[in-house]
Design an enzyme around this catalytic site. Structure first.
Site, PDB file in Angstrom:
ATOM      1  N   THR A  38       0.817  -1.215   0.000  1.00  0.00           N
ATOM      2  CA  THR A  38       0.000   0.000   0.000  1.00  0.00           C
ATOM      3  C   THR A  38       0.853   1.269   0.000  1.00  0.00           C
ATOM      4  OG1 THR A  38      -1.790  -1.124   1.134  1.00  0.00           O
ATOM      5  CG2 THR A  38      -1.771   1.265   1.285  1.00  0.00           C
ATOM      6  N   CYS A  39       1.827   1.349   0.882  1.00  0.00           N
ATOM      7  CA  CYS A  39       2.593   2.594   1.033  1.00  0.00           C
ATOM      8  C   CYS A  39       3.237   3.022  -0.280  1.00  0.00           C
ATOM      9  CB  CYS A  39       3.651   2.411   2.124  1.00  0.00           C
ATOM     10  SG  CYS A  39       4.752   3.817   2.253  1.00  0.00           S
ATOM     11  N   CYS A  44       1.125   6.162   0.880  1.00  0.00           N
ATOM     12  CA  CYS A  44       2.009   7.260   1.313  1.00  0.00           C
ATOM     13  C   CYS A  44       2.784   7.920   0.170  1.00  0.00           C
ATOM     14  CB  CYS A  44       3.038   6.753   2.322  1.00  0.00           C
ATOM     15  SG  CYS A  44       2.473   5.453   3.402  1.00  0.00           S
ATOM     16  N   LYS A  47       0.653   9.474  -2.784  1.00  0.00           N
ATOM     17  CA  LYS A  47      -0.124  10.554  -2.140  1.00  0.00           C
ATOM     18  C   LYS A  47       0.749  11.776  -1.903  1.00  0.00           C
ATOM     19  CE  LYS A  47       0.301  11.150   1.814  1.00  0.00           C
ATOM     20  NZ  LYS A  47      -0.249  10.371   2.906  1.00  0.00           N
ATOM     21  N   TYR A 173      -7.498  10.610   7.966  1.00  0.00           N
ATOM     22  CA  TYR A 173      -6.263  10.934   7.244  1.00  0.00           C
ATOM     23  C   TYR A 173      -6.530  11.097   5.743  1.00  0.00           C
ATOM     24  CZ  TYR A 173      -3.135   9.391  11.049  1.00  0.00           C
ATOM     25  OH  TYR A 173      -2.428   9.259  12.213  1.00  0.00           O
ATOM     26  N   GLU A 177      -6.396  14.485   3.450  1.00  0.00           N
ATOM     27  CA  GLU A 177      -5.280  14.632   2.513  1.00  0.00           C
ATOM     28  C   GLU A 177      -5.803  14.805   1.083  1.00  0.00           C
ATOM     29  OE1 GLU A 177      -1.810  12.340   5.027  1.00  0.00           O
ATOM     30  OE2 GLU A 177      -2.783  11.203   3.456  1.00  0.00           O
ATOM     31  N   ARG A 200     -10.177  12.308  14.422  1.00  0.00           N
ATOM     32  CA  ARG A 200     -10.272  11.825  15.801  1.00  0.00           C
ATOM     33  C   ARG A 200      -8.891  11.375  16.291  1.00  0.00           C
ATOM     34  NH1 ARG A 200     -14.791   9.410  17.997  1.00  0.00           N
ATOM     35  NH2 ARG A 200     -15.807   9.084  16.001  1.00  0.00           N
ATOM     36  N   HIS A 432      17.156  31.624  13.649  1.00  0.00           N
ATOM     37  CA  HIS A 432      16.297  32.710  13.200  1.00  0.00           C
ATOM     38  C   HIS A 432      16.647  33.127  11.786  1.00  0.00           C
ATOM     39  CE1 HIS A 432      13.608  36.057  13.676  1.00  0.00           C
ATOM     40  NE2 HIS A 432      14.551  36.860  13.218  1.00  0.00           N
ATOM     41  N   GLU A 437      11.674  27.795  15.218  1.00  0.00           N
ATOM     42  CA  GLU A 437      12.222  28.472  16.399  1.00  0.00           C
ATOM     43  C   GLU A 437      11.129  28.763  17.427  1.00  0.00           C
ATOM     44  OE1 GLU A 437      13.625  32.585  15.959  1.00  0.00           O
ATOM     45  OE2 GLU A 437      12.555  32.696  14.060  1.00  0.00           O
TER      46      GLU A 437
HETATM   47  P1  NDP Z   1      -9.225   7.014   9.469  1.00  0.00           P
HETATM   48  O1  NDP Z   1      -9.328   6.006  10.521  1.00  0.00           O
HETATM   49  O2  NDP Z   1      -8.191   8.074   9.574  1.00  0.00           O
HETATM   50  O3  NDP Z   1     -10.608   7.772   9.333  1.00  0.00           O
HETATM   51  C1  NDP Z   1     -11.765   7.072   9.005  1.00  0.00           C
HETATM   52  C2  NDP Z   1     -12.899   8.057   8.882  1.00  0.00           C
HETATM   53  O4  NDP Z   1     -14.019   7.366   8.353  1.00  0.00           O
HETATM   54  C3  NDP Z   1     -13.302   8.643  10.206  1.00  0.00           C
HETATM   55  O5  NDP Z   1     -13.634   9.980   9.999  1.00  0.00           O
HETATM   56  C4  NDP Z   1     -14.513   7.813  10.608  1.00  0.00           C
HETATM   57  O6  NDP Z   1     -15.504   8.560  11.260  1.00  0.00           O
HETATM   58  C5  NDP Z   1     -15.085   7.384   9.272  1.00  0.00           C
HETATM   59  N1  NDP Z   1     -15.604   6.022   9.319  1.00  0.00           N
HETATM   60  C6  NDP Z   1     -15.043   4.946   9.901  1.00  0.00           C
HETATM   61  N2  NDP Z   1     -15.824   3.858   9.728  1.00  0.00           N
HETATM   62  C7  NDP Z   1     -16.879   4.250   9.028  1.00  0.00           C
HETATM   63  C8  NDP Z   1     -18.037   3.602   8.554  1.00  0.00           C
HETATM   64  N3  NDP Z   1     -18.250   2.326   8.806  1.00  0.00           N
HETATM   65  N4  NDP Z   1     -18.942   4.330   7.848  1.00  0.00           N
HETATM   66  C9  NDP Z   1     -18.745   5.648   7.624  1.00  0.00           C
HETATM   67  N5  NDP Z   1     -17.678   6.317   8.067  1.00  0.00           N
HETATM   68  C10 NDP Z   1     -16.760   5.638   8.762  1.00  0.00           C
HETATM   69  O7  NDP Z   1      -9.129   6.191   8.108  1.00  0.00           O
HETATM   70  P2  NDP Z   1      -8.611   6.509   6.652  1.00  0.00           P
HETATM   71  O8  NDP Z   1      -9.433   5.670   5.754  1.00  0.00           O
HETATM   72  O9  NDP Z   1      -8.534   7.985   6.403  1.00  0.00           O
HETATM   73  O10 NDP Z   1      -7.133   5.938   6.693  1.00  0.00           O
HETATM   74  C11 NDP Z   1      -6.898   4.609   7.116  1.00  0.00           C
HETATM   75  C12 NDP Z   1      -5.652   4.525   7.941  1.00  0.00           C
HETATM   76  O11 NDP Z   1      -4.522   4.635   7.115  1.00  0.00           O
HETATM   77  C13 NDP Z   1      -5.509   5.646   8.960  1.00  0.00           C
HETATM   78  O12 NDP Z   1      -6.114   5.314  10.187  1.00  0.00           O
HETATM   79  C14 NDP Z   1      -4.030   5.782   9.101  1.00  0.00           C
HETATM   80  O13 NDP Z   1      -3.603   4.956  10.139  1.00  0.00           O
HETATM   81  C15 NDP Z   1      -3.495   5.315   7.770  1.00  0.00           C
HETATM   82  N6  NDP Z   1      -3.079   6.481   6.971  1.00  0.00           N
HETATM   83  C16 NDP Z   1      -2.042   7.248   7.426  1.00  0.00           C
HETATM   84  C17 NDP Z   1      -1.629   8.353   6.717  1.00  0.00           C
HETATM   85  C18 NDP Z   1      -0.515   9.179   7.249  1.00  0.00           C
HETATM   86  O14 NDP Z   1       0.227   8.695   8.102  1.00  0.00           O
HETATM   87  N7  NDP Z   1      -0.353  10.424   6.801  1.00  0.00           N
HETATM   88  C19 NDP Z   1      -2.261   8.741   5.467  1.00  0.00           C
HETATM   89  C20 NDP Z   1      -3.355   7.884   5.100  1.00  0.00           C
HETATM   90  C21 NDP Z   1      -3.741   6.803   5.838  1.00  0.00           C
HETATM   91  P3  NDP Z   1     -15.416   9.047  12.799  1.00  0.00           P
HETATM   92  O15 NDP Z   1     -15.364  10.526  12.730  1.00  0.00           O
HETATM   93  O16 NDP Z   1     -16.660   8.538  13.390  1.00  0.00           O
HETATM   94  O17 NDP Z   1     -14.194   8.432  13.376  1.00  0.00           O
END
Ligand code: NDP
Length: 443
Positions: A38-39, A44, A47, A173, A177, A200, A432, A437
């Site tokens: 995936t990465c 990553c 992206k 995330y 992004e 969250r 600076h 800083e």
């Molecule tokens: P995230 O866990 O970050 O966010 C998932 C979002 O989807 C939340 O807002 C959540 O809502 C919502 N959600 C979760 N389940 C459901 C559902 N069943 N139905 C509707 N909405 C739902 O997941 P992502 O998909 O954005 O990314 C997956 C993972 O990949 C991340 O957790 C991260 O660990 C990794 N990642 C890391 C990155 C980085 O390091 N920069 C970049 C991209 C991915 P709620 O508000 O209720 O939580």
């Protein structure tokens, strides 16, 4: 008979295979798609390249105030897309080469367990003394009518054209992004999330700042808005009907609603490997599954879904099992970042976590307009925050949003992980003029 068979050639799998082979093990790795996971292939790396591409939109706007006249600047999605995909291809080739250089045999095809020491790969039975499950995770798509018309981040890298209007479901995330990417590249972006918040787990003030800035940039957010159903019209446009009665029309709907462990069809039950209620392989703190000869690392275990964590787990596994050095991963103080526009990053306790856990804390913030933004007339403020434990004076959390926040936070994370005090931050002389800083000047 191999000493080790790794299932899945992503960040975790490749690291484990390479290190185990380096210790002298006879290793094979099974992969049904491209080497890299995936990465490298659909996460990553591509992206981040799209984020760079999108950021030129702001740089070109700001350039005028710095004396540059750039007329008729135009963006071509297919040029960026194809260059990014070519880079992905190059990196996948390098990963493949690394495996070959370490005499790791690459077995193409989908692997399923036959027993605790046997795996079937496209009709062929492969035997190994130890097996590592490193199959990662895949995007979750809500189970509502019409959701099959949507795409996920997997497909976002291959779009034929930029969508004029995109709806992104999720507030984590990937949603933030890609909202930044598509917004900067010119799409009309609506983010719809089931809850009333984004990101969250990150510090509240930093999340609020991203929300404010995103709104200013023209990204629309709809909260408490789970999808009810999706209709595809004859002209190809999509109507996303929300459970709160509202609806949004778009050309592309992208799901960024979390990722689920890839255990479907793996046949774990035939190997005595237990799966939890969320589909993740159950492991202990030494990455052991419920079968003594089988281990698992990375997203398939649903611990911390981050590439560098999967790599550490894989290294710990190989050191323990093949290097004679029993190693546990330290999950404390893992820094992370969101490559939104602007990016944000954090390490350690958020303000509310620290308040709940430690009681008496002190918060230091710097809310400032970066120098470059001031000259560019860009009304976008950065926010840096340190959370300090009053009892010890230690910095227990650092959080920031603003240009280059992930680059700066990586270094601050060393200080937070090392348990340095606010006084020690203050003893450090500033460089600076920089944004970083601010961290040694917080009063
Ligand atoms: P995230 O866990 O970050 O966010 C998932 C979002 O989807 C939340 O807002 C959540 O809502 C919502 N959600 C979760 N389940 C459901 C559902 N069943 N139905 C509707 N909405 C739902 O997941 P992502 O998909 O954005 O990314 C997956 C993972 O990949 C991340 O957790 C991260 O660990 C990794 N990642 C890391 C990155 C980085 O390091 N920069 C970049 C991209 C991915 P709620 O508000 O209720 O939580």
């Amino acid at each position: 008979m191999y000493d080790l068979l790794v299932i899945g050639a992503g960040s975790g799998g490749v690291r484990a295979a390479r290190v185990a082979a380096g210790y002298g093990a006879k290793v094979a790795i099974a992969e049904e798609y491209r080497i890299g996971g995936t990465c490298v292939i659909r996460g990553c790396v591509p992206k981040k390249l799209l984020v760079y591409g999108a950021h030129f939109a702001e740089d070109l706007e700001d350039a005028a105030r710095f004396g540059w006249r750039i007329e008729n600047a135009q963006f071509e999605w297919t040029v960026l897309r194809d260059n990014v995909l070519a880079e992905v291809e190059r990196l996948s080739g390098l990963y493949t080469q690394t495996l070959r250089n370490h005499n790791v045999e690459i077995l193409r095809g989908r692997a399923t367990f036959r027993s605790s020491t046997e795996v079937e790969i496209d009709g062929r039975i492969v035997r190994a003394k130890t097996i590592l499950i490193a199959t990662g995770a895949r995007p979750h798509i809500p189970d509502r009518p019409g959701c099959e018309h949507g795409i996920t981040s997997n497909e976002a890298f291959h779009l034929d054209a930029l969508p004029r209007r995109i709806v992104i479901a999720g507030g984590g995330y990937i949603a933030n992004e890609f909202a930044g990417i598509f917004n900067k590249l010119g799409s009309t972006v609506t983010v719809i999330n089931r809850s009333d918040q984004i990101l969250r787990g990150y510090d509240e003030q930093i999340r609020d700042r991203l929300l404010q800035i995103s709104l200013t940039k023209g990204i629309r957010f709809l909260f408490n808005a789970p999808i009810d159903r999706v209709e595809k019209r004859p002209d190809g446009t999509l109507l996303v009907q929300l459970q709160n009665g509202e609806s949004v029309e778009c050309d592309t709907l992208m799901f960024a609603t979390g990722r689920v462990p890839n255990t479907d069809g793996l046949g774990c039950e035939r190997a005595g490997v237990e799966i939890d209620e969320r589909g993740a392989v159950k492991v202990d703190d030494m990455n052991r599954t419920t079968c003594p000869s089988i281990y698992a690392v990375g997203d398939v275990t649903n611990r911390v879904q981050l590439t560098p964590v999967a790599i550490r787990e894989a290294q710990a596994f190989a050191d323990t099992v093949f290097g004679g050095k029993p190693t546990k991963v330290d999950y404390d103080c893992i820094p992370s970042a969101v490559f939104s526009h602007p990016p944000l990053a954090g390490v350690g306790l958020t303000e509310s976590e620290a308040r709940n856990r430690l009681g008496s804390i002190k918060i230091y913030t710097s809310d400032f307009r970066p120098m470059k933004h001031v000259l560019a007339n860009r009304n976008e403020r950065a926010l840096y925050k340190l959370v300090v434990d009053n009892a010890t004076g230690r910095v227990v959390g650092a959080h920031m949003i603003g240009p280059d926040a992930p680059e700066i936070l990586q270094v601050v994370a060393i200080a937070v992980k090392a348990g340095l005090t606010k006084e020690q931050f203050d003893q450090t002389v500033a460089i600076h003029p920089t944004m970083a800083e601010e961290l040694v000047l917080l009063k």
